[in-house]
Design a protein around this motif. Structure first.
Motif, short mmCIF file in Angstrom:
data_model
loop_
_atom_site.label_atom_id
_atom_site.label_comp_id
_atom_site.label_asym_id
_atom_site.label_seq_id
_atom_site.Cartn_x
_atom_site.Cartn_y
_atom_site.Cartn_z
N GLN A 191 0.83 -1.21 0.00
CA GLN A 191 0.00 0.00 0.00
C GLN A 191 0.86 1.25 0.00
N ARG A 192 1.89 1.27 0.84
CA ARG A 192 2.78 2.43 0.87
C ARG A 192 3.51 2.60 -0.46
N ALA A 193 3.91 1.47 -1.05
CA ALA A 193 4.60 1.54 -2.34
C ALA A 193 3.70 2.13 -3.42
N ILE A 194 2.43 1.76 -3.40
CA ILE A 194 1.48 2.31 -4.38
C ILE A 194 1.37 3.82 -4.20
N GLU A 195 1.35 4.27 -2.93
CA GLU A 195 1.29 5.71 -2.66
C GLU A 195 2.52 6.40 -3.26
N ASP A 196 3.70 5.81 -3.03
CA ASP A 196 4.93 6.42 -3.52
C ASP A 196 4.96 6.48 -5.04
N VAL A 197 4.56 5.38 -5.67
CA VAL A 197 4.62 5.30 -7.13
C VAL A 197 3.66 6.28 -7.77
N THR A 198 2.43 6.35 -7.24
CA THR A 198 1.44 7.24 -7.85
C THR A 198 1.78 8.71 -7.58
N ALA A 199 2.42 8.98 -6.44
CA ALA A 199 2.80 10.36 -6.13
C ALA A 199 3.91 10.85 -7.05
N GLY A 200 4.67 9.91 -7.59
CA GLY A 200 5.79 10.28 -8.44
C GLY A 200 5.41 10.57 -9.87
N GLY A 201 4.14 10.42 -10.22
CA GLY A 201 3.71 10.68 -11.60
C GLY A 201 3.86 9.44 -12.46
N ALA A 202 3.13 9.40 -13.55
CA ALA A 202 3.17 8.24 -14.45
C ALA A 202 2.65 8.67 -15.80
N ASP A 203 2.63 7.71 -16.74
CA ASP A 203 2.13 7.99 -18.08
C ASP A 203 0.61 8.03 -18.14
N MET A 204 -0.04 7.70 -17.03
CA MET A 204 -1.49 7.82 -16.95
C MET A 204 -1.83 8.20 -15.51
N LEU A 205 -2.99 8.82 -15.33
CA LEU A 205 -3.40 9.21 -13.98
C LEU A 205 -3.71 7.96 -13.17
N LEU A 206 -3.18 7.90 -11.94
CA LEU A 206 -3.38 6.74 -11.08
C LEU A 206 -3.90 7.22 -9.73
N PHE A 207 -5.00 6.62 -9.28
CA PHE A 207 -5.61 7.00 -8.01
C PHE A 207 -5.77 5.75 -7.14
N PRO A 208 -5.02 5.67 -6.03
CA PRO A 208 -5.13 4.49 -5.15
C PRO A 208 -6.49 4.45 -4.47
N LEU A 218 -5.98 0.43 -7.81
CA LEU A 218 -5.74 1.70 -8.48
C LEU A 218 -6.81 1.92 -9.54
N ILE A 219 -7.27 3.17 -9.64
CA ILE A 219 -8.05 3.58 -10.81
C ILE A 219 -7.06 4.22 -11.77
N ALA A 220 -6.98 3.69 -12.97
CA ALA A 220 -6.12 4.28 -13.99
C ALA A 220 -7.00 5.06 -14.96
N ALA A 221 -6.61 6.29 -15.24
CA ALA A 221 -7.38 7.15 -16.13
C ALA A 221 -6.48 7.65 -17.25
N GLY A 222 -7.00 7.53 -18.49
CA GLY A 222 -6.22 7.96 -19.64
C GLY A 222 -5.34 6.85 -20.15
N LYS A 223 -5.86 6.06 -21.08
CA LYS A 223 -5.14 4.89 -21.58
C LYS A 223 -3.99 5.31 -22.48
N PRO A 224 -2.74 4.99 -22.10
CA PRO A 224 -1.60 5.35 -22.95
C PRO A 224 -1.47 4.38 -24.13
N ALA A 225 -0.78 4.83 -25.16
CA ALA A 225 -0.61 3.99 -26.35
C ALA A 225 0.21 2.73 -26.03
N ASN A 226 1.22 2.88 -25.18
CA ASN A 226 2.08 1.75 -24.80
C ASN A 226 1.65 1.19 -23.45
N VAL A 227 0.35 0.87 -23.33
CA VAL A 227 -0.22 0.53 -22.03
C VAL A 227 0.45 -0.69 -21.39
#
Length: 510
Positions: A191-208, A218-227
């Motif tokens: 759970q803490r790792a998910i917080e750290d990863v999502t706080a660091g930004g990603a190629d799609m919006l991630l909400f724990p 996680l809710i992932a929003a915005g499907k990237p081309a290289n999903v």
């Protein structure tokens, strides 16, 4: 540390500000400097410092104009301390009108400057704490709203509004990702790792989110081309931060918050049924397999009773677990659809529970109740239930006295050998699995059930041939053989001669 930006057209003043003020002690670090207001304005827009210390009289743009444009053009919330060699009240009045934090006269009084910094640091700390509390409150509300959405509890529209504020609109592509750790005690670290990863930004919006019943997702929003690559990197980062083995279960993609509940249930099915109904997208990342037809799966008759006996006879819980795992691995390798695998696991569990009522309080239910509840469980849960039932049955068999059961089987054979009698019918009456009863019968009597039954019939036939004038066909029927030829073969095999020779020998002997 708070960032401070220095502005003055006199190099000696800039050097003095850097050397004479103990910025670090007050919790500040110098992030840049400028020699005029125009240069400073451009830097402030990029750096967004917490504090700007500026002179008033400078070429190109004055310090007061710098404050005005920073407020109006950049919408900056930086604090400003104004330095001036002029004591004209109009300058101070203008500075305060532009919401300058303080107005200090040159030459700089170090004690006065220190007091100004201490006061500003206290205000900044208070503001930062308030902002953090507000952000945490918004985050907690957003996560609660996401939990409402994934569990299908939303009815008032509040959760949809919250999702929209997170950037998840009705046309946003979304999917639900569930994380699972190999060891239960790693859940908090994941759970803490998910917080750290999502706080660091990603190629799609991630909400724990935490669904409230033990699943982290996680809710992932915005499907990237290289999903696929993004998901693979996401799992690797979570595993690295948590220092744990992690699997991800990824639903299909849908549009907007209204799809989240359906996608969540799909991800739960992936997690509960793995590997059935899944496709491996990347290492330890599972997606939905769409290879199965939507047509109803026809009933498939599959007899795994011998498997159950093998499970229980091992007597060792580890061996039982391996045997059950082997069964499900075989079902998967044979391309068994999830619905069929679930039905097989459910049926086997019900058969076991009916034959060997469990002492496990979690399974202390009637078979009828279990039969309606188990089909809705995931395959992995059914597999675990089957293991517990097999272990329980094995323990019962190990504790029970076997001889009375075999003695009862012998008694029944001696009473009913004249009628059609099969091992399966006898096992059903004694509430034992046929293969297991047959193996136990041979172990304790030295012969198989069929050998014992035929020997009992032939011994009675010998008596009838010696004492009566019944024809051989009549004797065969009387002792339970429907076929005279089969009777003759069995008689010769056991007595060493045909029934006719035995009858003639008996007469000569008399």
């Amino acid at each position: 540390m708070y960032k401070v930006f220095l502005v003055d057209d006199e190099p000696l003043v800039l050097e003095g500000l850097k050397l004479l003020v103990d910025w670090e002690t007050h919790g500040f670090e110098i992030c840049g400097e400028a020699r005029d207001g125009e240069e400073a304005l451009q830097a402030i827009g990029q750096i967004r410092p917490d504090l700007v210390v500026t002179d008033i009289r400078m070429p190109v743009m004055s310090g007061l104009e710098l404050i005005r444009q920073a407020r109006e053009s950049l919408n900056s919330d930086s604090h400003f301390i104004v330095l001036s060699g002029y004591s004209d009240f109009s300058y101070a009045h203008t500075a305060m009108r532009y919401e300058a934090t303080d107005y200090l006269l040159k030459p700089i009084d170090s004690e006065e400057f220190d007091r100004a910094l201490r006061k500003l640091r206290a205000d900044l700390d208070k503001h930062r704490q308030a902002a953090l509390a507000k952000a945490n409150e918004k985050l907690a509300f957003a996560r609660y709203s996401l939990t409402m959405l994934v569990q299908g509890m939303e009815s008032s529209g509040i959760a949809q509004q919250a999702a929209n504020r997170l950037g998840i609109g009705p046309d946003t592509e979304v999917c639900v990702i569930l994380a699972e750790e190999r060891l239960a005690d790693h859940r908090e670290s994941v759970q803490r790792a998910i917080e750290d990863v999502t706080a660091g930004g990603a190629d799609m919006l991630l909400f724990p989110f935490d669904d409230g019943i033990g699943r982290t997702g996680l809710i992932a929003a915005g499907k990237p081309a290289n999903v696929v690559n993004v998901l693979s990197n996401l799992r690797a980062n979570i595993a690295k931060h948590a220092a744990a083995d992690v699997w991800l279960y990824v639903s299909d993609w849908g549009l907007g918050p209204s799809y989240m509940h359906k996608l969540y249930e799909q991800a739960v099915q992936l997690r509960d049924n793995r590997p059935f109904g899944t496709v491996l997208l990347a290492e330890e990342v599972y997606g939905v397999s769409h290879s199965d037809s939507d047509e109803p799966v026809p009933a498939i008759v599959m007899d795994y009773e011998d498997e159950l006996v093998r499970f229980m006879e091992s007597g060792d819980p580890q061996s039982i677990t391996e045997a059950v795992d082997s069964l499900f691995a075989r079902l998967y390798s044979e391309g068994t659809p999830p619905s069929v695998a679930r039905a097989i696991a459910s049926d086997l569990s019900v058969v076991l529970l009916r034959r060997y009522p469990s002492s496990d309080t979690e399974m202390d239910r009637s078979p009828n109740t279990v039969s309606t509840a188990l089909p809705y469980a995931g395959i992995r849960e059914l597999q675990s239930t089957l293991v517990r039932l097999c272990v329980n049955a094995s323990e019962k068999l190990g504790r029970s006295e076997k001889k009375p059961m075999v003695a009862e089987a012998v008694r029944i054979v001696k009473e009913r050998f004249r009628k059609p009698l099969k091992l399966r019918d006898l096992a059903e009456e004694l509430q034992y699995q046929p293969a297991y009863l047959g193996q136990l019968f041979k172990k304790e009597t030295g012969v198989s059930f069929h050998e014992f039954l035929n020997t009992t019939r032939i011994e009675e036939a010998k008596s009838l041939l010696r004492r009566t004038d019944m024809k051989i066909a009549e004797v065969a029927k009387n002792v339970g053989f429907s076929d005279a030829e089969d009777f003759s073969r069995q008689f010769k095999s056991i007595a060493g001669m045909p029934p006719s020779a035995y009858k003639n020998q008996a007469k000569r002997g008399s």
